[in-house]
Design a protein around this motif. Structure first.
Motif, PDB file in Angstrom:
ATOM      1  N   GLU A 149       0.621  -1.207  -0.059  1.00  0.00           N
ATOM      2  CA  GLU A 149      -0.118  -0.020  -0.238  1.00  0.00           C
ATOM      3  C   GLU A 149       0.756   1.393  -0.121  1.00  0.00           C
ATOM      4  N   ASP A 150       1.747   1.143   0.896  1.00  0.00           N
ATOM      5  CA  ASP A 150       2.527   2.438   1.296  1.00  0.00           C
ATOM      6  C   ASP A 150       4.105   2.552   0.839  1.00  0.00           C
ATOM      7  N   SER A 167       3.039   1.412   8.733  1.00  0.00           N
ATOM      8  CA  SER A 167       2.597   2.938   9.103  1.00  0.00           C
ATOM      9  C   SER A 167       1.844   2.934  10.472  1.00  0.00           C
TER      10      SER A 167
END
Length: 493
Positions: A149-150, A167
């Protein structure tokens, strides 16, 4: 007892076949770390590469996919549903990696571990650096194939801590980092006023081995189904039902180094020995995550092994085996083993400073994966970050970036789980002690009721629950670092 349906039974047999190959590879890997002669490294790398490739082939072939799809159409109990769900997750990740990459990864890690051991012995990062370049390339390639995702770290962390996000971990670390640093500083300042050589003496290795075995057996480790050996870097590996191997290393001037290493690895071993054997080869027969696995090792090493009740029982026996301890009373001994002091080596760090070592590695690994740090710059980056965290600089690479085996094993994304394990350990231990019977038993150094609670609430669950769901089921809430912070303040301040 898990329900049985035709496709599920077939899927179970295929999963067990892959597990048998994995156990065989595990034996070869354990042998490489313990007794294999150095000249066997290159061929052992080829053996392990072939086994990993074969496992990948069996777990990604059309026959496995078809059987998995058929099992997904069947209705079973909660354990069957969880097994099929997790096998689908493994299949989806495995099919994104070509066999050539899996074999390359296996061979590179076998050679990398040998190079790391030599580099660490000689304190020369350049010996290991070319291997790390390749391992980092492989890690990035796997992350891109798996997707994230990040940032790339997400894809790697998922392999160790199911459903965790980088995160989220970073947010927890950021939230508690200052408080951990302040606690560590205060604990070190307090310990600095105390004598430093309370345990100084000579501790023959054979005598250390005797005490270590007695203690491991007393807390519940089954030596009919396990053993302890000697390695450069302590570890525990489960090689199948009835076969759990612990390792430690020995310092003849410090018996607590090997002892706490054994308590730590025995915590892992107790988890492995407590997994449901009837589910071996399936996710329900595997540990759920490294953050939960580490909770068990840190619980037995620190919450139990450094407690007053534990040493009320075991100090007299240690004094019998090591006469130079005879002059120490219990309070003095507890002061010695719970001393807080900044150290270069993570595995020798006390509880108060340990998490700072992990946060350093978490920070560097993310930068390595994101391309913010090149391999050639790692020693300097490590030393600069260490200086920021500890206000001192490692004297050489062996005390710095070469101290841990994890990168040579391809274990990028692994380190964060150690501090998650500390958080989980304090929380689980706190919950278990809410039972008055368990609390009373622990006060009398009887830890079998505590082990029984862990078996029921952690070990026997296998991978049927996600890590955070397991924590909620066992303690009533997800991982909460407050329990760990409170524990550190009670113990050190």
């Amino acid at each position: 007892m898990t329900s049985s349906t035709p496709a599920y039974d077939a899927l179970r047999e295929k999963s067990l076949e892959i597990s048998l190959l994995g156990n065989a590879a595990g034996v070869l890997g354990w042998d490489q770390e313990t007794y294999m002669p150095p000249g066997g490294v290159a061929y052992r790398a080829k053996q392990l590469s072939w086994l990993s490739g074969k496992m990948h082939e069996l777990g990604t072939c059309d026959d496995f996919r078809k059987t998995l799809e058929e099992a997904e159409q069947e209705t079973g109990d909660d354990v069957q549903t969880a097994n099929v769900r997790e096998l689908r997750h493994r299949f989806d990740r495995a099919t994104k990696l070509p066999r050539s990459l899996v074999e390359k990864n296996s061979e590179t890690t076998s050679l990398g571990k040998a190079a790391w051991a030599e580099a660490r012995e000689k304190s020369d990062f350049s010996i290991f650096a070319p291997h790390l370049v390749t391992l980092l390339e492989i890690a990035r390639e796997k992350a891109e194939l798996w997707g994230y995702e990040d940032e790339p770290y997400d894809a790697l962390l998922e392999g160790y801590e199911r459903s965790a996000k980088t995160s989220e971990v970073a947010a927890i670390f950021d939230r508690v980092g200052d408080e951990l640093a302040d606690t560590a500083r205060e604990a070190c300042e307090k310990s600095a006023t105390q004598p430093t050589d309370l345990l100084k003496g000579h501790y023959p290795i054979a005598d250390q081995q005797k005490l270590n075995r007695e203690i491991a057996e007393d807390i519940g480790f089954d030596f009919n189904c396990g053993r302890i050996d000697t390695t450069t870097h302590p570890f525990c590996t489960g090689l199948g039902p009835g076969d759990t191997r612990l390792t430690t290393r020995y310092l003849e001037d410090n018996f607590t180094s090997s002892l706490f290493g054994v308590l730590h690895e025995a915590g892992h071993g107790l988890y492995d020995q407590g997994l449901p054997t009837e589910q071996h080869g399936l996710p329900a027969g595997n540990a759920v995550s490294l953050g939960i696995h580490e909770s068990q090792s840190r619980l037995w090493e620190n919450h139990v092994g450094r407690s007053r009740a534990f040493w009320t029982k075991w100090l007299p026996r240690a004094q019998e085996i090591f006469p130079n301890l005879a002059s120490l009373d219990l309070d003095t001994f507890l002061t010695a083993i719970n001393r807080a002091e900044k150290t270069y080596i993570r595995v020798e760090a006390d509880e108060a400073t340990y998490d700072l070592h992990i946060m350093l590695r978490f920070d560097l690994e993310r930068k390595m994966l994101n391309g913010e740090i090149e391999v050639k710059d790692i020693p300097n980056a490590w030393n600069e970050t260490f200086e920021k965290f500890f206000a001192m600089t490692p004297p050489d690479d062996s005390h710095g970036c070469l101290q841990d085996i994890h990168w040579s094993m391809g274990g990028l994304g692994y380190f964060a789980t150690y501090t998650l394990g500390n958080f989980n350990a304090a929380q689980l231990y706190h919950k278990a002690l809410q039972d008055a019977g368990i609390a009373d038993a622990c006060d009398n150094a009887d830890y079998l009721p505590l082990l029984k609670w862990m078996r029921e609430n952690v070990h026997q669950k296998g991978s049927t629950l996600f890590p955070q769901d397991l924590m909620k089921a066992a303690t009533g809430e997800g991982t909460n670092p407050r329990f760990h912070l409170d524990h550190l303040k009670r113990r050190f301040l």
